[in-house]
Enzyme design. Structure first.
Site, PDB file in Angstrom:
ATOM      1  N   ASP A 297       0.762  -1.221   0.012  1.00  0.00           N
ATOM      2  CA  ASP A 297       0.013   0.187   0.038  1.00  0.00           C
ATOM      3  C   ASP A 297       1.436   0.758  -0.142  1.00  0.00           C
ATOM      4  OD1 ASP A 297      -2.293   1.688   0.001  1.00  0.00           O
ATOM      5  OD2 ASP A 297      -2.632   1.306   2.399  1.00  0.00           O
ATOM      6  N   CYS A 337      -2.918   4.642  -5.429  1.00  0.00           N
ATOM      7  CA  CYS A 337      -3.545   5.964  -4.573  1.00  0.00           C
ATOM      8  C   CYS A 337      -3.440   7.268  -5.642  1.00  0.00           C
ATOM      9  CB  CYS A 337      -3.007   5.654  -3.162  1.00  0.00           C
ATOM     10  SG  CYS A 337      -1.240   6.575  -3.076  1.00  0.00           S
TER      11      CYS A 337
END
Length: 394
Positions: A297, A337
């Protein structure tokens, strides 16, 4: 409304505006009529002079006009307050989740409040106003949030570098209540200590709540590696699911300290490592380590379309390392993201890593940001988080 300066957009731009897009870039403006000032309201029209919307002008910003409305309505405190209430009402509509007391209350343009972010962390609301034109409505927005949400504290965290690009000063100020010395929130029943003053963004990334919960089904009795862990949310959910071993890695010493603190808060056995995740992954491969679940992530590898090739190399490199750590049956959850990394490009980049390793993978699912970060139709920039879940087949 009729006395506002008029911004004429070039021919061809009107299609996106008609579809609901809220931005006009400087290179899309043909000419301006009337006395115009940064932060002031303008009327936007197409090349034929047809009304497209009303918004704020800022010559210092690449996004020169941020539209507040596509209707011929007056922009007032009452309109802004009604938008805040609608945003809060939407979260009550979609976010009724036991064991979770935090969510994004306002998501900028997606809530028709350009440049405004508001996150609720338990009893504390953190507000950011990142667009010059909206700054005049700061108190209106704050009052509406207080009326709708009744928090214990409202913190105005206007310290983002975006404000400097908009020609605004950076500062942080408590607008209501008293900021607690320690702010502990609950997400999926997990306790998380959140640093709303010194943490990243508003203190914590609320867009992954549902994905944090989703990882649990793969973690019972598993060996789990959580890279770019920040304060350990994926790792904590893995531990809550009964993982036999959890390692969380982040390059920030402050983040690692919060991982350790959060592990203690939840009575979880997590090994927190302060390291560059690229280096750590390579070292684990070299050591012959194996994991049942690997979570990647990372922060955005690109904040501009021009850097997409470099970003692809970064996503592929960590995917290659992760896949080398996973045996058949192992699960990889990898994320991007950045809006500038299109979903199809991201997926194909990760799958190309499996192809290079001559390994077959099963796509379990492709997920997105949590639903308190809604995607506004006509505004593709509001969809930014890609969450790809794979199972290694051989």
């Amino acid at each position: 409304m009729e006395n506002l300066p008029i911004v004429h957009v070039v021919n061809g731009r009107q299609k996106k505006l008609l579809q609901g897009h809220p931005w006009v870039y400087g290179n899309e403006i043909e000419r301006v009529e009337g006395e115009i000032e940064d932060g002031g309201l303008v009327t936007v029209v197409d090349f034929r002079g047809r009304y497209m919307g009303t918004g704020f002008y800022n010559s210092k910003s690449l996004i020169t006009v941020r539209l507040l409305t596509h209707r011929q309505e007056e922009v007032t405190d009452e309109l802004i307050a009604s938008r805040v209430k609608a945003a809060c009402d939407y979260r009550r509509f979609v976010m009724n989740r036991p064991g979770t007391d935090s969510c994004r209350l306002i998501y900028g343009e997606a809530d028709r409040l350009p440049g405004v972010i508001a996150d609720r962390f338990g009893g504390v609301i953190v507000l950011q106003v990142l667009a010059l034109g909206m700054e005049r409505f700061t108190q209106t927005i704050a009052d509406a949030l207080l009326a709708c949400e009744k928090p214990d504290c409202l913190l105005l965290q206007n310290d983002d570098a975006i404000r400097r690009k908009e020609g605004m000063e950076c500062f942080t100020r408590v607008l209501y209540g008293t900021l607690p010395e320690e702010n502990i929130i609950h997400e999926n029943g997990v306790k998380l200590a959140v640093d709303v003053l010194g943490g990243q963004k508003t203190g914590y990334f609320l867009d992954q709540k549902d994905n944090h919960l989703f990882v649990r089904q793969f973690c019972k009795d598993a060996r789990v590696l959580d890279c770019f862990s920040y304060i350990g949310a994926f790792a904590l959910n893995a531990a809550a699911a009964g993982a036999k071993e959890v390692t969380a890695v982040d390059i920030s010493e402050a983040a690692v300290q919060l991982i350790e603190k959060n592990a203690a808060l939840n009575g979880a056995d997590i090994t927190a490592v302060c390291a560059n995740c690229f280096d750590f992954l390579r070292a684990q491969v070299k050591a012959g380590e194996k994991y049942d679940v690997v979570v990647l992530d990372p922060p955005a590898f690109t904040k501009a379309h021009a850097n997409m090739a470099s970003a692809c190399r970064g996503y592929k490199e960590i995917a290659l390392s992760a896949m080398r750590l996973l045996p058949a049956g192992g699960v990889l959850a990898t994320h991007s993201c950045s809006y500038h990394m299109p979903e199809e490009v991201f997926v194909n980049t990760v799958l190309s890593a499996a192809q290079d390793l001559h390994r077959q993978v099963r796509v379990i699912t492709l997920r997105r940001q949590d639903i308190d970060h809604p995607v506004l139709a006509g505004y593709p920039e509001s969809h930014y988080l890609k969450s790809l879940w794979l199972q290694m087949l051989d």
